[in-house]
Design a protein around this motif. Structure first.
Motif, PDB file in Angstrom:
ATOM      1  N   ILE A 134      89.224 169.796  49.321  1.00 48.70           N
ATOM      2  CA  ILE A 134      87.900 169.655  50.106  1.00 48.70           C
ATOM      3  C   ILE A 134      86.858 169.279  49.273  1.00 48.70           C
ATOM      4  O   ILE A 134      86.105 168.320  49.714  1.00 48.70           O
ATOM      5  CB  ILE A 134      87.611 170.991  50.825  1.00 48.70           C
ATOM      6  N   SER A 135      86.673 169.785  47.994  1.00 47.47           N
ATOM      7  CA  SER A 135      85.757 169.544  47.236  1.00 47.47           C
ATOM      8  C   SER A 135      85.750 167.830  46.708  1.00 47.47           C
ATOM      9  O   SER A 135      84.711 167.666  46.040  1.00 47.47           O
ATOM     10  CB  SER A 135      85.603 170.280  46.058  1.00 47.47           C
ATOM     11  N   ASP A 136      86.770 167.125  46.751  1.00 46.65           N
ATOM     12  CA  ASP A 136      86.977 165.752  46.493  1.00 46.65           C
ATOM     13  C   ASP A 136      86.252 164.849  47.406  1.00 46.65           C
ATOM     14  O   ASP A 136      86.212 163.771  47.183  1.00 46.65           O
ATOM     15  CB  ASP A 136      88.182 165.510  46.267  1.00 46.65           C
ATOM     16  N   THR A 137      85.638 165.447  48.525  1.00 41.74           N
ATOM     17  CA  THR A 137      85.203 164.626  49.482  1.00 41.74           C
ATOM     18  C   THR A 137      83.804 163.987  48.848  1.00 41.74           C
ATOM     19  O   THR A 137      83.116 164.849  48.543  1.00 41.74           O
ATOM     20  CB  THR A 137      84.564 165.477  50.861  1.00 41.74           C
ATOM     21  N   ALA A 138      83.584 162.745  48.828  1.00 37.13           N
ATOM     22  CA  ALA A 138      82.514 161.929  48.157  1.00 37.13           C
ATOM     23  C   ALA A 138      82.861 160.692  48.331  1.00 37.13           C
ATOM     24  O   ALA A 138      83.709 160.002  48.857  1.00 37.13           O
ATOM     25  CB  ALA A 138      82.617 162.492  46.613  1.00 37.13           C
ATOM     26  N   GLU A 139      81.862 159.722  47.757  1.00 34.69           N
ATOM     27  CA  GLU A 139      82.074 158.455  47.868  1.00 34.69           C
ATOM     28  C   GLU A 139      82.583 157.839  46.340  1.00 34.69           C
ATOM     29  O   GLU A 139      82.221 158.220  45.457  1.00 34.69           O
ATOM     30  CB  GLU A 139      80.650 157.721  47.938  1.00 34.69           C
ATOM     31  N   TYR A 140      83.742 156.997  46.438  1.00 36.93           N
ATOM     32  CA  TYR A 140      84.087 156.560  45.146  1.00 36.93           C
ATOM     33  C   TYR A 140      83.841 154.995  44.836  1.00 36.93           C
ATOM     34  O   TYR A 140      84.135 154.304  45.845  1.00 36.93           O
ATOM     35  CB  TYR A 140      85.552 157.062  45.284  1.00 36.93           C
ATOM     36  N   SER A 189      86.921 151.114  53.425  1.00 33.54           N
ATOM     37  CA  SER A 189      85.538 151.675  53.359  1.00 33.54           C
ATOM     38  C   SER A 189      85.628 153.359  53.336  1.00 33.54           C
ATOM     39  O   SER A 189      84.628 153.834  53.057  1.00 33.54           O
ATOM     40  CB  SER A 189      84.710 151.150  54.364  1.00 33.54           C
ATOM     41  N   GLN A 190      86.490 153.863  54.092  1.00 37.45           N
ATOM     42  CA  GLN A 190      86.830 155.369  54.499  1.00 37.45           C
ATOM     43  C   GLN A 190      88.360 155.470  54.498  1.00 37.45           C
ATOM     44  O   GLN A 190      89.160 154.570  54.787  1.00 37.45           O
ATOM     45  CB  GLN A 190      86.221 155.483  55.812  1.00 37.45           C
ATOM     46  N   VAL A 191      88.668 156.558  53.941  1.00 35.76           N
ATOM     47  CA  VAL A 191      89.809 157.073  53.698  1.00 35.76           C
ATOM     48  C   VAL A 191      89.878 158.708  54.148  1.00 35.76           C
ATOM     49  O   VAL A 191      89.313 159.365  53.508  1.00 35.76           O
ATOM     50  CB  VAL A 191      90.463 156.825  52.173  1.00 35.76           C
ATOM     51  N   PRO A 192      90.513 158.833  55.303  1.00 41.42           N
ATOM     52  CA  PRO A 192      90.589 160.158  55.956  1.00 41.42           C
ATOM     53  C   PRO A 192      91.723 160.756  55.241  1.00 41.42           C
ATOM     54  O   PRO A 192      92.993 159.878  55.305  1.00 41.42           O
ATOM     55  CB  PRO A 192      90.553 160.133  57.279  1.00 41.42           C
ATOM     56  N   GLY A 196      82.207 150.574  47.355  1.00 39.81           N
ATOM     57  CA  GLY A 196      82.584 151.901  47.693  1.00 39.81           C
ATOM     58  C   GLY A 196      83.543 152.557  48.908  1.00 39.81           C
ATOM     59  O   GLY A 196      83.736 151.782  49.791  1.00 39.81           O
ATOM     60  N   THR A 197      84.214 153.592  48.372  1.00 34.84           N
ATOM     61  CA  THR A 197      85.240 154.156  49.372  1.00 34.84           C
ATOM     62  C   THR A 197      84.860 155.476  49.550  1.00 34.84           C
ATOM     63  O   THR A 197      84.810 156.292  48.856  1.00 34.84           O
ATOM     64  CB  THR A 197      86.743 153.924  48.940  1.00 34.84           C
ATOM     65  N   ARG A 198      84.671 155.892  50.979  1.00 38.57           N
ATOM     66  CA  ARG A 198      84.329 157.410  51.252  1.00 38.57           C
ATOM     67  C   ARG A 198      85.683 158.143  51.381  1.00 38.57           C
ATOM     68  O   ARG A 198      86.171 157.669  52.425  1.00 38.57           O
ATOM     69  CB  ARG A 198      83.490 157.525  52.450  1.00 38.57           C
ATOM     70  N   LEU A 199      85.901 158.804  50.534  1.00 38.48           N
ATOM     71  CA  LEU A 199      86.958 159.991  50.631  1.00 38.48           C
ATOM     72  C   LEU A 199      86.564 161.201  51.446  1.00 38.48           C
ATOM     73  O   LEU A 199      85.872 161.706  50.918  1.00 38.48           O
ATOM     74  CB  LEU A 199      87.636 160.026  49.596  1.00 38.48           C
ATOM     75  N   GLN A 200      87.221 161.171  52.903  1.00 36.67           N
ATOM     76  CA  GLN A 200      87.040 162.460  53.640  1.00 36.67           C
ATOM     77  C   GLN A 200      88.026 163.414  53.579  1.00 36.67           C
ATOM     78  O   GLN A 200      89.217 163.032  54.497  1.00 36.67           O
ATOM     79  CB  GLN A 200      86.486 162.044  54.893  1.00 36.67           C
ATOM     80  N   VAL A 201      88.041 164.623  53.038  1.00 37.08           N
ATOM     81  CA  VAL A 201      89.234 165.506  53.159  1.00 37.08           C
ATOM     82  C   VAL A 201      89.005 166.564  54.123  1.00 37.08           C
ATOM     83  O   VAL A 201      87.930 167.184  54.109  1.00 37.08           O
ATOM     84  CB  VAL A 201      89.152 166.124  51.695  1.00 37.08           C
ATOM     85  N   THR A 202      90.026 166.858  54.944  1.00 35.97           N
ATOM     86  CA  THR A 202      89.775 167.909  55.942  1.00 35.97           C
ATOM     87  C   THR A 202      91.030 168.715  55.973  1.00 35.97           C
ATOM     88  O   THR A 202      92.194 168.622  55.290  1.00 35.97           O
ATOM     89  CB  THR A 202      89.629 167.304  57.347  1.00 35.97           C
ATOM     90  N   LEU A 203      90.897 169.859  56.584  1.00 39.53           N
ATOM     91  CA  LEU A 203      91.924 170.904  56.366  1.00 39.53           C
ATOM     92  C   LEU A 203      92.849 170.647  57.483  1.00 39.53           C
ATOM     93  O   LEU A 203      92.793 169.824  58.386  1.00 39.53           O
ATOM     94  CB  LEU A 203      91.194 172.264  56.887  1.00 39.53           C
ATOM     95  N   LEU A 230      87.434 148.607  33.015  1.00 39.08           N
ATOM     96  CA  LEU A 230      87.318 149.057  34.475  1.00 39.08           C
ATOM     97  C   LEU A 230      87.149 150.508  34.492  1.00 39.08           C
ATOM     98  O   LEU A 230      87.247 151.368  33.512  1.00 39.08           O
ATOM     99  CB  LEU A 230      88.876 148.912  34.973  1.00 39.08           C
ATOM    100  N   PHE A 231      86.176 150.859  35.551  1.00 34.83           N
ATOM    101  CA  PHE A 231      85.963 152.169  35.562  1.00 34.83           C
ATOM    102  C   PHE A 231      86.008 152.740  36.954  1.00 34.83           C
ATOM    103  O   PHE A 231      85.885 151.786  38.120  1.00 34.83           O
ATOM    104  CB  PHE A 231      84.143 152.230  35.379  1.00 34.83           C
ATOM    105  N   TRP A 232      85.855 154.223  37.432  1.00 30.90           N
ATOM    106  CA  TRP A 232      85.819 154.619  38.615  1.00 30.90           C
ATOM    107  C   TRP A 232      84.827 155.734  38.593  1.00 30.90           C
ATOM    108  O   TRP A 232      84.755 156.511  37.499  1.00 30.90           O
ATOM    109  CB  TRP A 232      86.987 155.118  38.895  1.00 30.90           C
ATOM    110  N   TYR A 233      83.736 155.573  39.373  1.00 29.84           N
ATOM    111  CA  TYR A 233      82.671 156.750  39.385  1.00 29.84           C
ATOM    112  C   TYR A 233      82.943 157.243  40.652  1.00 29.84           C
ATOM    113  O   TYR A 233      83.150 156.858  41.714  1.00 29.84           O
ATOM    114  CB  TYR A 233      81.375 155.993  39.208  1.00 29.84           C
ATOM    115  N   VAL A 234      82.200 158.578  40.810  1.00 28.03           N
ATOM    116  CA  VAL A 234      82.271 159.443  42.154  1.00 28.03           C
ATOM    117  C   VAL A 234      80.946 159.605  42.224  1.00 28.03           C
ATOM    118  O   VAL A 234      79.931 160.070  41.425  1.00 28.03           O
ATOM    119  CB  VAL A 234      83.248 160.759  42.019  1.00 28.03           C
ATOM    120  N   GLN A 235      80.499 159.937  43.724  1.00 28.46           N
ATOM    121  CA  GLN A 235      79.197 160.042  43.879  1.00 28.46           C
ATOM    122  C   GLN A 235      79.156 160.952  45.116  1.00 28.46           C
ATOM    123  O   GLN A 235      79.575 160.862  45.893  1.00 28.46           O
ATOM    124  CB  GLN A 235      78.267 158.842  44.514  1.00 28.46           C
ATOM    125  N   TYR A 236      78.598 162.304  44.662  1.00 27.65           N
ATOM    126  CA  TYR A 236      78.575 163.204  45.727  1.00 27.65           C
ATOM    127  C   TYR A 236      77.264 163.201  46.317  1.00 27.65           C
ATOM    128  O   TYR A 236      76.297 162.697  45.984  1.00 27.65           O
ATOM    129  CB  TYR A 236      78.698 164.645  45.301  1.00 27.65           C
TER     130      TYR A 236
END
Lengths: 114, 115
Positions: free
Chosen positions: B83-89, B9-12, B108-115, B33-39
């Motif tokens: 960082i800009s890849d942070t979104a729901e996939y 559900s979440q990937v940091p 969905g999987t929430r991708l959280q990108v941090t510094l 098969l598809f992958w969508y991104v939702q900002y």
């Protein structure tokens, strides 16, 4: 090429009130879809139109939800009366035809029912 | 039964690190098969799709995915995230039953990108 347009972007209503959402698909797209996306879930198909006819409405709660696409272009989704559990983002998508595989999504309408 | 599963559900992840988002499906028929991104506060944007041919597909923003029929998987990968890849996939599947094209989405999987 303009994308899928939806309005309003946000709507807040009290339970038991009615609400309507509007969608204008990409020009020339014959197939239109409405999805419901509840927080934390993936979108779920509510209804699919081919021109002005319904292809699939098996997951549309017909006691309170209705949708139309009278001229085969833009579409309206209505909820009457709304319940708390209807709080969600309502997404509209379109494709050139019912066999086209790639769907193009609008920005969605976020509905909050209080 | 036909289904789509996104186990994470979440990937940091740290910026510039690689990432893999997992998607599995269950089906008795062929699939698309598809992958969508939702900002945030936006609709769904198509990242990539597998319809036929090469099982390795490349999409926008440096993402790629590989269709593995034996594993019934379609995992999404990026070698170096920003960082800009942070979104729901969202992984989505069309089960080829011969009727109209109907997308079934994972949770969905929430991708959280941090510094």
């Amino acid at each position: 090429e303009a994308g899928v347009a939806q309005s309003p972007r946000y709507k807040i209503i009290e339970k038991r009130q009615s609400v309507a959402f509007w969608c204008n698909p990409i020009s020339g797209h014959a197939t239109l879809y409405w999805y419901q996306q509840i927080l934390g879930q993936g979108p779920k198909l509510l209804i699919q139109f081919q021109n002005n006819g319904v292809v699939d409405d098996s997951q549309l709660p017909k006691d309170r939800f209705s949708a139309e696409r009278l001229k085969g272009v833009d579409s309206t989704l209505k909820i009457q009366p709304a319940k708390l559990e209807d709080s969600a983002v309502y997404l509209c998508a379109s494709t050139p035809s019912s066999v086209a595989l790639t769907q193009y999504f609008g920005p969605g309408t976020r509905l909050t029912v209080l | 039964a036909q289904s789509v599963t996104q186990l994470d559900s979440q990937v940091p992840v740290f910026e510039e690190a690689p990432v893999e988002l997992r998607c599995n499906y269950s089906s008795s028929v062929s699939v698309y098969l598809f992958w969508y991104v939702q900002y945030p506060n936006q609709g769904l944007q198509l990242l990539l799709k597998y319809l036929s041919g090469s099982t390795l597909v490349k999409g926008i923003n440096g993402f790629e995915a590989e269709f593995n029929k034996s594993q019934t998987s379609f995992h999404l990968r990026k070698p170096s995230v920003h960082i800009s890849d942070t979104a729901e996939y969202f992984c989505a599947v069309i089960f080829n039953t011969g009727t109209a094209s109907k997308l079934t989405f994972g949770t969905g999987t929430r991708l959280q990108v941090t510094l």
